[in-house]
Write an enzyme that holds these catalytic residues in place. Structure first.
Site, PDB file in Angstrom:
ATOM      1  N   PHE A 179       1.005  -1.264   0.126  1.00  0.00           N
ATOM      2  CA  PHE A 179       0.084  -0.074  -0.080  1.00  0.00           C
ATOM      3  C   PHE A 179       0.721   1.400   0.127  1.00  0.00           C
ATOM      4  O   PHE A 179       0.370   2.214   0.348  1.00  0.00           O
ATOM      5  CB  PHE A 179      -1.100   0.100   1.297  1.00  0.00           C
ATOM      6  CG  PHE A 179      -2.069  -1.387   1.156  1.00  0.00           C
ATOM      7  CD1 PHE A 179      -3.108  -1.330   0.107  1.00  0.00           C
ATOM      8  CD2 PHE A 179      -1.641  -2.235   2.000  1.00  0.00           C
ATOM      9  CE1 PHE A 179      -3.676  -2.423   0.244  1.00  0.00           C
ATOM     10  CE2 PHE A 179      -2.477  -3.357   2.240  1.00  0.00           C
ATOM     11  CZ  PHE A 179      -3.544  -3.403   1.181  1.00  0.00           C
ATOM     12  N   GLY A 227      -0.946  -8.557  -3.616  1.00  0.00           N
ATOM     13  CA  GLY A 227      -2.370  -8.908  -3.284  1.00  0.00           C
ATOM     14  C   GLY A 227      -3.445  -8.335  -4.192  1.00  0.00           C
ATOM     15  O   GLY A 227      -4.542  -8.552  -4.046  1.00  0.00           O
ATOM     16  N   ILE A 240     -12.537  -3.987 -16.958  1.00  0.00           N
ATOM     17  CA  ILE A 240     -11.917  -4.657 -15.926  1.00  0.00           C
ATOM     18  C   ILE A 240     -11.529  -5.783 -16.044  1.00  0.00           C
ATOM     19  O   ILE A 240     -12.209  -6.733 -16.816  1.00  0.00           O
ATOM     20  CB  ILE A 240     -13.439  -4.610 -14.825  1.00  0.00           C
ATOM     21  CG1 ILE A 240     -13.994  -3.229 -14.551  1.00  0.00           C
ATOM     22  CG2 ILE A 240     -13.147  -5.447 -13.578  1.00  0.00           C
ATOM     23  CD1 ILE A 240     -13.254  -2.348 -13.870  1.00  0.00           C
ATOM     24  N   THR A 293     -10.678 -10.156  -8.890  1.00  0.00           N
ATOM     25  CA  THR A 293      -9.576  -9.107  -8.203  1.00  0.00           C
ATOM     26  C   THR A 293      -9.962  -7.725  -7.993  1.00  0.00           C
ATOM     27  O   THR A 293      -9.775  -7.049  -6.908  1.00  0.00           O
ATOM     28  CB  THR A 293      -8.241  -9.388  -8.971  1.00  0.00           C
ATOM     29  OG1 THR A 293      -8.473  -9.163 -10.470  1.00  0.00           O
ATOM     30  CG2 THR A 293      -8.047 -10.862  -8.978  1.00  0.00           C
ATOM     31  N   LYS A 319      -7.640   0.883 -16.805  1.00  0.00           N
ATOM     32  CA  LYS A 319      -7.443   2.098 -15.946  1.00  0.00           C
ATOM     33  C   LYS A 319      -7.342   1.329 -14.568  1.00  0.00           C
ATOM     34  O   LYS A 319      -7.489   0.242 -14.202  1.00  0.00           O
ATOM     35  CB  LYS A 319      -8.672   3.083 -15.723  1.00  0.00           C
ATOM     36  CG  LYS A 319      -8.904   3.769 -17.048  1.00  0.00           C
ATOM     37  CD  LYS A 319     -10.143   4.914 -16.559  1.00  0.00           C
ATOM     38  CE  LYS A 319     -10.474   5.698 -17.728  1.00  0.00           C
ATOM     39  NZ  LYS A 319     -11.585   6.880 -17.333  1.00  0.00           N
ATOM     40  N   GLU A 351      -6.358   1.906  -6.206  1.00  0.00           N
ATOM     41  CA  GLU A 351      -6.163   3.201  -5.011  1.00  0.00           C
ATOM     42  C   GLU A 351      -7.481   3.836  -5.134  1.00  0.00           C
ATOM     43  O   GLU A 351      -7.777   4.801  -4.430  1.00  0.00           O
ATOM     44  CB  GLU A 351      -5.014   3.969  -5.301  1.00  0.00           C
ATOM     45  CG  GLU A 351      -4.024   3.425  -4.676  1.00  0.00           C
ATOM     46  CD  GLU A 351      -2.575   3.946  -5.239  1.00  0.00           C
ATOM     47  OE1 GLU A 351      -2.093   4.867  -4.596  1.00  0.00           O
ATOM     48  OE2 GLU A 351      -1.952   3.788  -6.405  1.00  0.00           O
TER      49      GLU A 351
END
Ligand code: MOS
Length: 759
Positions: free
Chosen positions: A244, A471, A649, A654, A721, A725
């Site tokens: 992250f 992840g 997508i 995921t 895209k 986040e």
């Protein structure tokens, strides 16, 4: 291709996560798990003051602990070279090099590293190191005595504060205005895989096992700090247990462990404690915001003014400057923004998921809600009428933007039309019910990348790229992209990631992994397809002989042209090869071979977002229901729904998991998370998972993710895209806005807890 994409999107059982089984059965090997022969164990000793210098450091008692092998302090190990932070063109999270002298910049700075036969001996010895200090009074946070406040434009010549027209005058003349101050707290990374490093030297070559979002950056950064040849370094990180942003820049521990291993001529393993992770790694800095909005009677925004202050360390002017996103969010009549850094006696902050957008979109989206209240207008409607398809400041168009669709589809699914507008009007017994919404956005970015794809006649594929599985599902979507392009099944594809011997992959940051990696992998696969197609078209006895190669595709393990097909094995035979291996590089439009070269040397560079000839962003709309107990102030968030448009997508499973995680993090950030800082000592107080509040299962009830279909082939050939986040942007504001709607209390400082509502 388009067919395959939509089939995937609509399929309820999209391709499962490639690494799911090995993760849930404990077979996935994280860097912390890597077994090395005969390791010695390291432990850190850290500073007890935040500002001043070391007067004496006594290691005698520590040395006498049985099993202690070595103790590094600035007196015997001042050998590491100065480095620059990532945001400054370097590769590190901080420029503060430990053990480079007696100076103390922040609480918890590394003052010694102990190595021993066992972890227990190392920890005991670390506790016995006696340090005395010349201590000075530290400056703690924004607003404290002794801090330095500087406009970012003064310290960073590349920084621009977006500005349009005379916003002061427009605000002054507007019939409806908001003028409010907001704040967000410091938040710390608490990865489940702690900040660990294992270093092994063999014949002057160093292998580093460390969870990393950027193995190329780590390789070159460690080499730079040591002054050794990068080719003598190998960084291994096939999985990362929580990243992250915390593992994208190097911390200073790595070189210390490497140094200890070299001195000892033995592998050394460090597992820093969770508490030490608060000060030896980066964190999300606290921010403050002054936002002013002005609108006409119809709700058109005439003025947007936003000044912000971000906390940073003394030596590093790290900042996130989120007005680059907020200033392009709506069709403002005028804009005035300014970002300041505030230097205090703290460790250098750094990236944490959606670093600019989380705090800045919180401030903007809370202010938009306040404006809606002032206008007596529905907040979804206010956002809709101020939507824009271009940058209000420069006039550049968005490549695609589906915010209105997200708002409308999200509102519909949430049941927003049943909301009664007046605060406190949706009471259910003792519970005050509130519904809030906010916009989410995240820049679509892409990096240069290289990849190698290998195909054999039996249809087995190997994909190698030094990208990262943090992840996010990188193994899954990269394998999927190759399978799709080569006309094979995902289970035919083996993907290798997270190792600096692989072709250069991008930093797993800025949500650019899927776009960057699938683009280059598709390119390598297309080169394979072309080779097989040419062979199939030219071989004399081939059923495809003489047909136009441009019309060939790979499908179901065959080379296909119209109704004619040839099995892969035959095509390989015609080619006279038993394996095809293609190495590809992809350099995004507007970037150059020099950017590719930078990546080969461990420097990340990305394009997209607000930078290019068109603006590239993913959007979303967040809707949250809160319930606040009228007597106790207890806050519950039983329902959250996000509707997102992020181009194609790749994998709904995921993607959903990323977005759901983001929403949950957003709820955490709005209602729970904050690093508590002692105002006398500049010390973090809640440095463990018992005191650092995050939601538990009982805090999270319904979380729904909707995908709003969107096609955008301008951004990259696959139309992908980033979305990693996107999910936690806007949730802070949606929660705060819902709490206002429930209670009529506007709380502007996060997190919002019951004690604030009772006060
Ligand atoms: Mo992310 S905060 O770009 O790792």
């Amino acid at each position: 291709m388009a067919m395959a994409a939509s089939a995937l999107q609509s399929s309820p059982d999209a391709i499962p996560r490639a690494d799911a089984r090995i993760k849930v059965t404990g077979q996935a090997r994280y860097p912390s798990d890597m077994a090395v022969a005969n390791p010695a164990f390291a432990c850190l000793a850290t500073s007890a003051i935040a500002r001043g210098s070391i007067r004496t450091i006594d290691v005698d008692a520590a040395r006498s602990v049985p099993g202690v092998l070595d103790i590094l302090t600035y007196q015997n190990a001042n050998v590491l070279k100065p480095v620059k932070i990532f945001a400054d063109g370097g590769r590190f999270g901080t420029s503060i090099v430990p053990l480079s002298g007696p100076k103390i910049w922040h609480d918890g700075q590394i003052v010694a590293l102990v190595v021993a036969e066992t972890f227990q001996a190392a920890s005991e010895a670390a506790r016995k190191i006696a340090v005395s200090y010349y201590a000075e009074t530290p400056s703690v946070t924004i607003g404290s005595d002794g801090v330095t406040v500087k406009p970012v434009a003064d310290v960073d010549k590349t920084h621009k504060d977006p500005t349009l027209g005379d916003a002061e005058a427009a605000h002054g003349a507007a019939p409806f205005t908001v003028d409010a101050e907001y704040s967000t707290p410091a938040q710390h990374h608490n990865p489940i895989e702690l900040f660990t490093t294992t270093c092994v030297w063999a014949d002057d070559k160093l292998t580093v096992y460390e969870p990393s979002q950027f193995v190329y950056g780590f390789k070159y950064g460690i080499a730079e700090q040591f002054g050794i040849d990068p080719d003598d370094l190998h960084v291994v990180s096939p999985f990362v247990g929580g990243a992250f942003g915390s593992k994208g820049s190097l911390t200073q521990r790595t070189a210390l462990v490497a140094l200890a291993a070299r001195r000892l001529k033995r592998p050394v393993k460090l597992v820093a404690t969770r508490s030490q992770g608060f000060t030896i790694a980066t964190y999300r800095a606290e921010t403050r915001h002054h936002v002013r909005l002005g609108a006409d009677r119809q709700g058109k925004i005439l003025a947007y003014l936003h000044e912000a202050w971000e906390l940073t360390s003394r030596p590093d002017d790290y900042n996130v400057s989120g007005t680059t996103s907020t200033a392009v969010m709506y069709d403002y009549g005028s804009v005035a923004t300014k970002v300041n850094v505030v230097n205090a006696d703290r460790n250098t902050p750094g990236f944490m998921r959606a670093p600019p957008e989380v705090p800045y979109m919180y401030a903007l989206e809370a202010a938009i809600d306040e404006l809606a209240v002032a206008l007596v207008m529905d907040p979804v409607e206010l956002r809709r009428i101020n939507d824009t398809m271009k940058d209000p400041v420069t006039g550049r168009p968005y490549s695609s933007r589906s915010l209105v669709e997200c708002l409308e589809q999200g509102a519909e699914a949430f049941g927003w039309r049943n909301r009664s507008a007046a605060p406190g009007s949706m009471r259910d017994g003792d519970w005050l019910v509130g519904w809030g919404c906010a916009t989410a956005c995240y820049p679509t970015q892409i990096s240069p990348a290289a990849a190698r794809v290998r195909l054999t006649p039996d249809g087995s594929v190997r994909v190698s790229i030094a990208a990262h599985e943090i992840g996010n599902g990188a193994y899954t979507v990269i394998g999927q992209a190759a399978a799709e392009r080569l006309g094979l099944k995902p289970e035919n594809v083996t993907v290798y990631l997270g190792d600096s011997v692989l072709p250069a992959g991008p930093v797993a940051g800025g949500s650019n992994t899927t776009a960057s990696t699938t683009t280059v992998v598709a390119k390598a696969c297309d080169a394979i397809r072309d080779k097989l197609s040419r062979a199939a078209a030219t071989a004399g006895e081939s059923p495809l002989a003489g047909k136009p190669v441009a019309e060939f595709a790979l499908a179901d393990g065959r080379v296909v042209a119209g109704n004619t097909a040839m099995p892969l094995e035959d095509a390989f035979r015609h080619l006279g090869q038993s394996v095809i291996e293609e190495y590809a590089e992809s350099i995004p439009r507007s970037m150059s071979p020099d950017d590719m070269n930078k990546l080969y040397h461990g420097h990340a560079s990305m394009t997209g977002g607000p930078k290019g000839e068109k603006l590239a962003f993913a959007f979303g709309a967040q809707f949250v229901e809160v319930r606040v107990h009228a007597l106790t102030g207890e806050i519950r968030a039983p329902r959250a729904l996000g509707a997102f448009a992020a181009g194609r997508i790749m994998n709904p499973r995921t993607a959903r998991s990323q977005l759901m995680g983001g929403i949950i993090w957003g709820l955490s950030s709005a209602l729970h998370e904050a690093t508590e800082i002692d105002e006398r000592t500049a010390r973090y107080v809640n440095t463990n998972l018992a005191d650092y509040l995050i939601p538990v299962n009982a805090d999270i009830q319904s979380v729904e993710v909707l995908f709003v279909p969107e096609t955008d082939n301008w951004i990259n050939p696959l139309g992908v895209k980033g979305l990693g986040e996107l999910g936690n942007v806007g949730v802070n504001a949606a929660v705060a806005n819902a709490i206002f709607h429930a209670t009529g209390k506007r709380v502007r400082d996060l997190p919002i807890r019951l004690e604030t509502l009772l006060a």
